[in-house]
Motif scaffolding. Sequence first.
Motif, PDB file in Angstrom:
ATOM      1  N   MET A   1     -86.714 -11.303 -17.181  1.00 29.33           N
ATOM      2  CA  MET A   1     -88.129 -10.490 -16.596  1.00 29.33           C
ATOM      3  C   MET A   1     -89.334 -11.654 -17.237  1.00 29.33           C
ATOM      4  O   MET A   1     -89.081 -12.031 -18.489  1.00 29.33           O
ATOM      5  CB  MET A   1     -88.080  -9.268 -17.434  1.00 29.33           C
ATOM      6  N   ASP A   2     -90.141 -11.897 -16.505  1.00 27.41           N
ATOM      7  CA  ASP A   2     -91.349 -12.730 -16.856  1.00 27.41           C
ATOM      8  C   ASP A   2     -92.409 -11.896 -17.608  1.00 27.41           C
ATOM      9  O   ASP A   2     -92.661 -10.643 -17.479  1.00 27.41           O
ATOM     10  CB  ASP A   2     -91.981 -13.457 -15.549  1.00 27.41           C
ATOM     11  N   SER A  28     -94.515 -13.747  -7.166  1.00 31.60           N
ATOM     12  CA  SER A  28     -94.040 -13.726  -5.800  1.00 31.60           C
ATOM     13  C   SER A  28     -93.459 -14.912  -5.400  1.00 31.60           C
ATOM     14  O   SER A  28     -92.697 -15.083  -4.233  1.00 31.60           O
ATOM     15  CB  SER A  28     -95.308 -13.354  -4.877  1.00 31.60           C
ATOM     16  N   GLY A  29     -93.140 -16.042  -6.410  1.00 33.54           N
ATOM     17  CA  GLY A  29     -92.501 -17.164  -5.925  1.00 33.54           C
ATOM     18  C   GLY A  29     -92.869 -18.172  -6.927  1.00 33.54           C
ATOM     19  O   GLY A  29     -93.485 -17.923  -7.794  1.00 33.54           O
ATOM     20  N   HIS A  30     -92.459 -19.311  -6.629  1.00 36.93           N
ATOM     21  CA  HIS A  30     -92.583 -20.542  -7.336  1.00 36.93           C
ATOM     22  C   HIS A  30     -93.153 -21.603  -6.265  1.00 36.93           C
ATOM     23  O   HIS A  30     -92.716 -21.699  -5.191  1.00 36.93           O
ATOM     24  CB  HIS A  30     -91.656 -21.086  -8.194  1.00 36.93           C
ATOM     25  N   GLN A  35     -92.561 -26.312 -10.528  1.00 36.51           N
ATOM     26  CA  GLN A  35     -92.120 -24.869 -10.190  1.00 36.51           C
ATOM     27  C   GLN A  35     -92.958 -23.822 -10.979  1.00 36.51           C
ATOM     28  O   GLN A  35     -92.631 -23.012 -11.690  1.00 36.51           O
ATOM     29  CB  GLN A  35     -90.582 -24.659 -10.722  1.00 36.51           C
ATOM     30  N   ARG A  36     -94.193 -24.135 -10.783  1.00 39.36           N
ATOM     31  CA  ARG A  36     -95.441 -23.070 -11.204  1.00 39.36           C
ATOM     32  C   ARG A  36     -95.084 -21.690 -10.376  1.00 39.36           C
ATOM     33  O   ARG A  36     -94.734 -21.575  -9.602  1.00 39.36           O
ATOM     34  CB  ARG A  36     -96.649 -23.635 -11.014  1.00 39.36           C
ATOM     35  N   ARG A  37     -95.388 -20.634 -11.326  1.00 43.03           N
ATOM     36  CA  ARG A  37     -95.293 -19.325 -11.055  1.00 43.03           C
ATOM     37  C   ARG A  37     -96.454 -19.102  -9.938  1.00 43.03           C
ATOM     38  O   ARG A  37     -97.601 -19.362 -10.220  1.00 43.03           O
ATOM     39  CB  ARG A  37     -95.171 -18.247 -12.021  1.00 43.03           C
ATOM     40  N   LEU A  38     -96.128 -18.423  -8.890  1.00 45.71           N
ATOM     41  CA  LEU A  38     -97.390 -17.875  -8.050  1.00 45.71           C
ATOM     42  C   LEU A  38     -97.209 -16.409  -8.278  1.00 45.71           C
ATOM     43  O   LEU A  38     -96.348 -15.644  -7.887  1.00 45.71           O
ATOM     44  CB  LEU A  38     -96.936 -18.113  -6.647  1.00 45.71           C
ATOM     45  N   LEU A  39     -98.381 -15.832  -8.685  1.00 43.20           N
ATOM     46  CA  LEU A  39     -98.448 -14.362  -9.242  1.00 43.20           C
ATOM     47  C   LEU A  39     -99.117 -13.595  -7.943  1.00 43.20           C
ATOM     48  O   LEU A  39    -100.112 -14.277  -7.175  1.00 43.20           O
ATOM     49  CB  LEU A  39     -99.496 -14.387 -10.419  1.00 43.20           C
ATOM     50  N   ARG A  40     -98.914 -12.426  -7.770  1.00 44.08           N
ATOM     51  CA  ARG A  40     -99.293 -11.499  -6.901  1.00 44.08           C
ATOM     52  C   ARG A  40     -99.942 -10.161  -7.656  1.00 44.08           C
ATOM     53  O   ARG A  40     -99.407  -9.604  -8.426  1.00 44.08           O
ATOM     54  CB  ARG A  40     -98.329 -11.136  -5.930  1.00 44.08           C
ATOM     55  N   CYS A  41    -101.016  -9.755  -7.197  1.00 43.48           N
ATOM     56  CA  CYS A  41    -101.756  -8.554  -7.548  1.00 43.48           C
ATOM     57  C   CYS A  41    -101.497  -7.521  -6.672  1.00 43.48           C
ATOM     58  O   CYS A  41    -101.598  -7.533  -5.492  1.00 43.48           O
ATOM     59  CB  CYS A  41    -103.288  -8.727  -7.786  1.00 43.48           C
TER      60      CYS A  41
END
Length: 140
Positions: A1-2, A28-30, A35-41
């Motif tokens: 878990m991040d 939501s992805g990398h 491989q940076r994290r792609l965040l989603r609100c």
Amino acid sequence: MDDLSQFCCQNVACADHGKRGHGNLTVSGHYGRQQRRLLRCRTCKTRFSERKGTPLFDCRLPEDKVVTLLEHIADGCGVRQTGRLVGVNKNTVIRFCLLAGEQAQQLHDELVAFSPQHPRGPVRRKVVVRRQEGEALRPR
């Protein structure tokens, strides 16, 4: 878990904009080589990079090189000297100084806004100079 408690929604129109640890963000992805994290609100459905709103957003330099650059500036090295020591152009040093300065200003404003008020208000002291001391301070 991040652990996403240090992040907040970057969308200004979102109801949860700027609220850290609100539980509205998911990974939501990398993307990219690192491989940076792609965040989603979850509130506004906006996606953004974990580095958005930082001096390292859209940065082509390695992270350790940027950190070294900013450490040299913090230690008092000049722009040209820092550029020579780190191996980058002086304009790159200036760009990262400006980006880091803007970020530091925003962080300062955020921390000052949430700092508790002193119950007695600002401290004011009366300065009293005795007559003998005052005469000794006056030029003759």
